[in-house]
Write a protein that holds these residues in place. Sequence first.
Motif, PDB file in Angstrom:
ATOM      1  N   TYR A 228      12.148  13.108  -8.953  1.00 35.80           N
ATOM      2  CA  TYR A 228      11.844  12.445  -7.672  1.00 35.80           C
ATOM      3  C   TYR A 228      10.337  12.423  -7.426  1.00 35.80           C
ATOM      4  O   TYR A 228       9.774  11.409  -7.013  1.00 35.80           O
ATOM      5  CB  TYR A 228      12.580  13.184  -6.554  1.00 35.80           C
ATOM      6  N   ASP A 229       9.671  13.581  -7.677  1.00 32.89           N
ATOM      7  CA  ASP A 229       8.231  13.669  -7.433  1.00 32.89           C
ATOM      8  C   ASP A 229       7.428  12.788  -8.387  1.00 32.89           C
ATOM      9  O   ASP A 229       6.324  12.346  -8.055  1.00 32.89           O
ATOM     10  CB  ASP A 229       7.763  15.126  -7.583  1.00 32.89           C
ATOM     11  N   GLU A 230       7.953  12.525  -9.589  1.00 39.04           N
ATOM     12  CA  GLU A 230       7.235  11.728 -10.579  1.00 39.04           C
ATOM     13  C   GLU A 230       7.536  10.227 -10.473  1.00 39.04           C
ATOM     14  O   GLU A 230       6.892   9.417 -11.139  1.00 39.04           O
ATOM     15  CB  GLU A 230       7.608  12.194 -12.003  1.00 39.04           C
ATOM     16  N   CYS A 231       8.468   9.868  -9.654  1.00 39.29           N
ATOM     17  CA  CYS A 231       8.968   8.496  -9.601  1.00 39.29           C
ATOM     18  C   CYS A 231       7.868   7.509  -9.168  1.00 39.29           C
ATOM     19  O   CYS A 231       7.346   7.583  -8.044  1.00 39.29           O
ATOM     20  CB  CYS A 231      10.149   8.404  -8.643  1.00 39.29           C
ATOM     21  N   ARG A 232       7.542   6.602 -10.039  1.00 38.48           N
ATOM     22  CA  ARG A 232       6.511   5.605  -9.734  1.00 38.48           C
ATOM     23  C   ARG A 232       7.029   4.538  -8.765  1.00 38.48           C
ATOM     24  O   ARG A 232       6.262   3.988  -7.971  1.00 38.48           O
ATOM     25  CB  ARG A 232       6.035   4.954 -11.043  1.00 38.48           C
ATOM     26  N   LYS A 233       8.310   4.262  -8.849  1.00 36.78           N
ATOM     27  CA  LYS A 233       8.895   3.284  -7.931  1.00 36.78           C
ATOM     28  C   LYS A 233       8.808   3.779  -6.501  1.00 36.78           C
ATOM     29  O   LYS A 233       8.490   3.024  -5.557  1.00 36.78           O
ATOM     30  CB  LYS A 233      10.351   3.022  -8.317  1.00 36.78           C
ATOM     31  N   ARG A 234       9.092   5.077  -6.297  1.00 37.11           N
ATOM     32  CA  ARG A 234       9.017   5.670  -4.958  1.00 37.11           C
ATOM     33  C   ARG A 234       7.578   5.629  -4.441  1.00 37.11           C
ATOM     34  O   ARG A 234       7.314   5.290  -3.289  1.00 37.11           O
ATOM     35  CB  ARG A 234       9.525   7.106  -5.007  1.00 37.11           C
ATOM     36  N   LYS A 235       6.613   5.979  -5.337  1.00 42.55           N
ATOM     37  CA  LYS A 235       5.213   5.984  -4.937  1.00 42.55           C
ATOM     38  C   LYS A 235       4.734   4.579  -4.590  1.00 42.55           C
ATOM     39  O   LYS A 235       3.968   4.383  -3.634  1.00 42.55           O
ATOM     40  CB  LYS A 235       4.360   6.577  -6.066  1.00 42.55           C
ATOM     41  N   SER A 236       5.206   3.602  -5.361  1.00 40.84           N
ATOM     42  CA  SER A 236       4.826   2.210  -5.083  1.00 40.84           C
ATOM     43  C   SER A 236       5.373   1.759  -3.739  1.00 40.84           C
ATOM     44  O   SER A 236       4.697   1.059  -2.961  1.00 40.84           O
ATOM     45  CB  SER A 236       5.344   1.296  -6.192  1.00 40.84           C
ATOM     46  N   GLU A 237       6.575   2.172  -3.427  1.00 45.62           N
ATOM     47  CA  GLU A 237       7.203   1.793  -2.169  1.00 45.62           C
ATOM     48  C   GLU A 237       6.483   2.423  -0.991  1.00 45.62           C
ATOM     49  O   GLU A 237       6.299   1.798   0.064  1.00 45.62           O
ATOM     50  CB  GLU A 237       8.677   2.192  -2.180  1.00 45.62           C
ATOM     51  N   ILE A 238       6.035   3.677  -1.185  1.00 44.56           N
ATOM     52  CA  ILE A 238       5.281   4.361  -0.125  1.00 44.56           C
ATOM     53  C   ILE A 238       3.972   3.630   0.139  1.00 44.56           C
ATOM     54  O   ILE A 238       3.578   3.407   1.302  1.00 44.56           O
ATOM     55  CB  ILE A 238       5.019   5.833  -0.518  1.00 44.56           C
TER      56      ILE A 238
END
Length: 252
Positions: A228-238
């Motif tokens: 979860y912490d490494e997820c680039r998709k999540r970071k992009s969404e943030i």
Amino acid sequence: MTENVIRLTKEELKSLIEAAVSGDSKATPTTVQAKGSFTNCTSRFRGKRDHESVEEFITSIVTYKEIAAISDEDALKGLSLLLVDNASTWWQGVRKEAQTWDAAISMIRENFAPKKPAYQIYLELFGRKQDEHSAIDTFICQKRALLAQLPEGRHDVETELDLIFGLLHIKYRKHIQRQDVQTFRELLEKGRIIEYNNLEFEASQSAQARDTKRLKRCSFCNFRGHTYDECRKRKSEIERNKEEGKSKDKSE
């Protein structure tokens, strides 16, 4: 039909003529043995001023000379076939000074691999320690080649072991006690075992890392290979949400 061509020296031709005149039927061209030569020798020397290169070349041609049964006189005449570029130019200027085969070999050594003073050899010896990626076989071989250039009898095997052992990488000295090795062969055997063990350990670590990565599953995007912490998709969404928030604030 293929025709055999026999090349004769003046002396051999004269001998055959004399034998024919005297009626000696045994002296025929087929009894003349061909002399050995450097014609098929593949070793070449271009004039590089390097001790190892010079010694490698000399060892090669001396061995070839012995196997091909080349006489000293013919070897001296054919030496020019093996010298090219700078070495050939040098030889053209000094060949008259070489009266014998041994003299020619000595001249090559003196000109292209002059003996280094002992202090310079020691500087090269201690100037570089073994790094993490150098194989122990290669490192010890290079250091022993330097020691071989010192005057004969300068050090015994025990002293040479002391000198080289201190230059080994810590990963070897950590597992090998100096008092446990009496020869370079023993040192190499123990060093190779350490290298094999390290390679096996690194392979195991790499396999474990691949397995761990494969078992990971992100709770955000549900894909394997990351958390979860490494997820680039999540970071992009943030980041996208932040940009949208800033745009909304400006419009208000």
